[in-house]
Design a protein around this motif. Structure first.
Motif, PDB file in Angstrom:
ATOM      1  N   UNK A  93      -6.306 -15.697  -7.812  1.00  0.00           N
ATOM      2  CA  UNK A  93      -6.812 -14.372  -8.153  1.00  0.00           C
ATOM      3  C   UNK A  93      -5.691 -13.362  -8.051  1.00  0.00           C
ATOM      4  N   UNK A  94      -6.008 -12.088  -8.214  1.00  0.00           N
ATOM      5  CA  UNK A  94      -4.968 -11.053  -8.125  1.00  0.00           C
ATOM      6  C   UNK A  94      -4.387 -10.923  -6.722  1.00  0.00           C
ATOM      7  N   UNK A  95      -3.185 -10.389  -6.654  1.00  0.00           N
ATOM      8  CA  UNK A  95      -2.593  -9.954  -5.400  1.00  0.00           C
ATOM      9  C   UNK A  95      -2.904  -8.462  -5.321  1.00  0.00           C
ATOM     10  N   UNK A  96      -3.848  -8.080  -4.449  1.00  0.00           N
ATOM     11  CA  UNK A  96      -4.253  -6.689  -4.312  1.00  0.00           C
ATOM     12  C   UNK A  96      -3.267  -5.960  -3.402  1.00  0.00           C
ATOM     13  N   UNK A  97      -2.929  -4.720  -3.750  1.00  0.00           N
ATOM     14  CA  UNK A  97      -1.919  -3.965  -3.016  1.00  0.00           C
ATOM     15  C   UNK A  97      -2.453  -2.602  -2.589  1.00  0.00           C
ATOM     16  N   UNK A  98      -2.054  -2.171  -1.390  1.00  0.00           N
ATOM     17  CA  UNK A  98      -2.310  -0.821  -0.895  1.00  0.00           C
ATOM     18  C   UNK A  98      -0.999  -0.286  -0.343  1.00  0.00           C
ATOM     19  N   UNK A  99      -0.602   0.901  -0.791  1.00  0.00           N
ATOM     20  CA  UNK A  99       0.632   1.535  -0.323  1.00  0.00           C
ATOM     21  C   UNK A  99       0.297   2.917   0.206  1.00  0.00           C
ATOM     22  N   UNK A 100       0.685   3.192   1.461  1.00  0.00           N
ATOM     23  CA  UNK A 100       0.430   4.498   2.077  1.00  0.00           C
ATOM     24  C   UNK A 100       1.502   5.486   1.635  1.00  0.00           C
ATOM     25  N   UNK A 101       1.052   6.561   0.998  1.00  0.00           N
ATOM     26  CA  UNK A 101       1.948   7.595   0.497  1.00  0.00           C
ATOM     27  C   UNK A 101       2.049   8.745   1.496  1.00  0.00           C
ATOM     28  N   UNK A 102       2.991   9.636   1.247  1.00  0.00           N
ATOM     29  CA  UNK A 102       3.127  10.826   2.077  1.00  0.00           C
ATOM     30  C   UNK A 102       1.891  11.700   1.909  1.00  0.00           C
ATOM     31  N   UNK A 103       1.627  12.558   2.887  1.00  0.00           N
ATOM     32  CA  UNK A 103       0.475  13.457   2.838  1.00  0.00           C
ATOM     33  C   UNK A 103       0.474  14.223   1.518  1.00  0.00           C
ATOM     34  N   UNK A 104      -0.652  14.197   0.848  1.00  0.00           N
ATOM     35  CA  UNK A 104      -0.794  14.863  -0.439  1.00  0.00           C
ATOM     36  C   UNK A 104      -0.392  14.011  -1.618  1.00  0.00           C
ATOM     37  N   UNK A 105       0.104  12.795  -1.378  1.00  0.00           N
ATOM     38  CA  UNK A 105       0.551  11.909  -2.452  1.00  0.00           C
ATOM     39  C   UNK A 105      -0.578  11.392  -3.319  1.00  0.00           C
ATOM     40  N   UNK A 106      -1.747  11.241  -2.749  1.00  0.00           N
ATOM     41  CA  UNK A 106      -2.947  10.819  -3.479  1.00  0.00           C
ATOM     42  C   UNK A 106      -4.157  11.349  -2.708  1.00  0.00           C
ATOM     43  N   UNK A 107      -4.363  12.670  -2.750  1.00  0.00           N
ATOM     44  CA  UNK A 107      -5.390  13.281  -1.913  1.00  0.00           C
ATOM     45  C   UNK A 107      -6.802  12.767  -2.180  1.00  0.00           C
ATOM     46  N   UNK A 108      -7.090  12.353  -3.390  1.00  0.00           N
ATOM     47  CA  UNK A 108      -8.422  11.841  -3.711  1.00  0.00           C
ATOM     48  C   UNK A 108      -8.620  10.394  -3.264  1.00  0.00           C
ATOM     49  N   UNK A 109      -7.553   9.771  -2.764  1.00  0.00           N
ATOM     50  CA  UNK A 109      -7.630   8.373  -2.328  1.00  0.00           C
ATOM     51  C   UNK A 109      -7.090   8.209  -0.914  1.00  0.00           C
ATOM     52  N   UNK A 110      -7.198   9.243  -0.099  1.00  0.00           N
ATOM     53  CA  UNK A 110      -6.736   9.140   1.284  1.00  0.00           C
ATOM     54  C   UNK A 110      -5.251   8.879   1.401  1.00  0.00           C
ATOM     55  N   UNK A 111      -4.502   9.294   0.384  1.00  0.00           N
ATOM     56  CA  UNK A 111      -3.052   9.074   0.316  1.00  0.00           C
ATOM     57  C   UNK A 111      -2.676   7.602   0.236  1.00  0.00           C
ATOM     58  N   UNK A 112      -3.579   6.800  -0.299  1.00  0.00           N
ATOM     59  CA  UNK A 112      -3.288   5.398  -0.589  1.00  0.00           C
ATOM     60  C   UNK A 112      -3.116   5.235  -2.093  1.00  0.00           C
ATOM     61  N   UNK A 113      -2.175   4.406  -2.484  1.00  0.00           N
ATOM     62  CA  UNK A 113      -2.016   3.997  -3.872  1.00  0.00           C
ATOM     63  C   UNK A 113      -2.486   2.552  -3.955  1.00  0.00           C
ATOM     64  N   UNK A 114      -3.500   2.318  -4.761  1.00  0.00           N
ATOM     65  CA  UNK A 114      -4.047   0.977  -4.940  1.00  0.00           C
ATOM     66  C   UNK A 114      -3.438   0.351  -6.188  1.00  0.00           C
TER      67      UNK A 114
END
Length: 195
Positions: free
Chosen positions: A133-154
């Protein structure tokens, strides 16, 4: 060559049976409900498919897809946690994430910026064959980097190494259920690696 893994057979399989790299299509199980496999059966299944997984994710040269296996593994074996389409999952944490993630805290969690989690997945099709299956990824960004996603990039990497198209809100709508854990869903308790 096809591997048929039943409860009894899986318990007696030795690692030498899986010394040859198998394609994902060669890995199948011989039980009605794959998610009732005992630990030995899951380990045998993972041993059969793990090389095909790593090769597939790295195929297009993605940096994470090529290096995540050198990171800290967070569980003793793949397990089904519910989300991600009832797949067997195995999570790896990069050096920045590992210390905090392995605490498996349920409240007040704040992951450091630069944390990356890579979650391998194995799908069992209707023919009882294991598929990468896919390799799912979560990357923690700096504050405000993805405010609608808790600053996580999926994100994700497909089994052929190509990037997945991921709708951020789709992932975060589920992960936001773990708001006190900084949106982290952990491996099942019985397979967690202790810190």
């Amino acid at each position: 060559m096809t591997f048929r893994l039943g409860f009894a057979a899986a318990a007696i399989l030795t690692s030498s049976v899986f010394a040859t790299t198998a394609s994902a299509a060669d890995c199948s199980i011989d039980v009605e409900d794959p998610f009732e496999l005992e630990e030995a059966g899951v380990n045998a299944l993972y041993d059969c498919i793990k090389d095909a997984m790593a090769e597939g994710y790295a195929k297009e040269g993605d940096e994470i897809g090529s290096t995540y296996r050198s990171w800290t593994v967070t569980s003793t074996r793949p397990a089904v946690a519910g989300p991600h389409g009832n797949r067997f999952l195995q999570t790896f944490a990069n050096d920045i994430a590992a210390e905090q993630y392995l605490k498996f805290e349920e409240e007040g969690v704040v992951m450091p910026v630069g944390s990356v989690l890579a979650k391998e997945s194995i799908t069992i099709n209707k023919k009882q064959e294991a598929k990468v299956g896919p390799l799912f990824l979560m990357t923690k960004l700096e504050a405000g980097g993805a405010p609608d996603a808790g600053d996580w990039l999926y994100g994700g990497i497909q089994p052929n190494g190509k990037p997945m198209k991921v709708k951020q809100s789709f992932c975060h709508d589920c992960h936001s259920g773990w708001a006190d854990q900084d949106s982290l869903g952990y491996p099942l308790e019985e397979v967690r690696v202790s810190n």
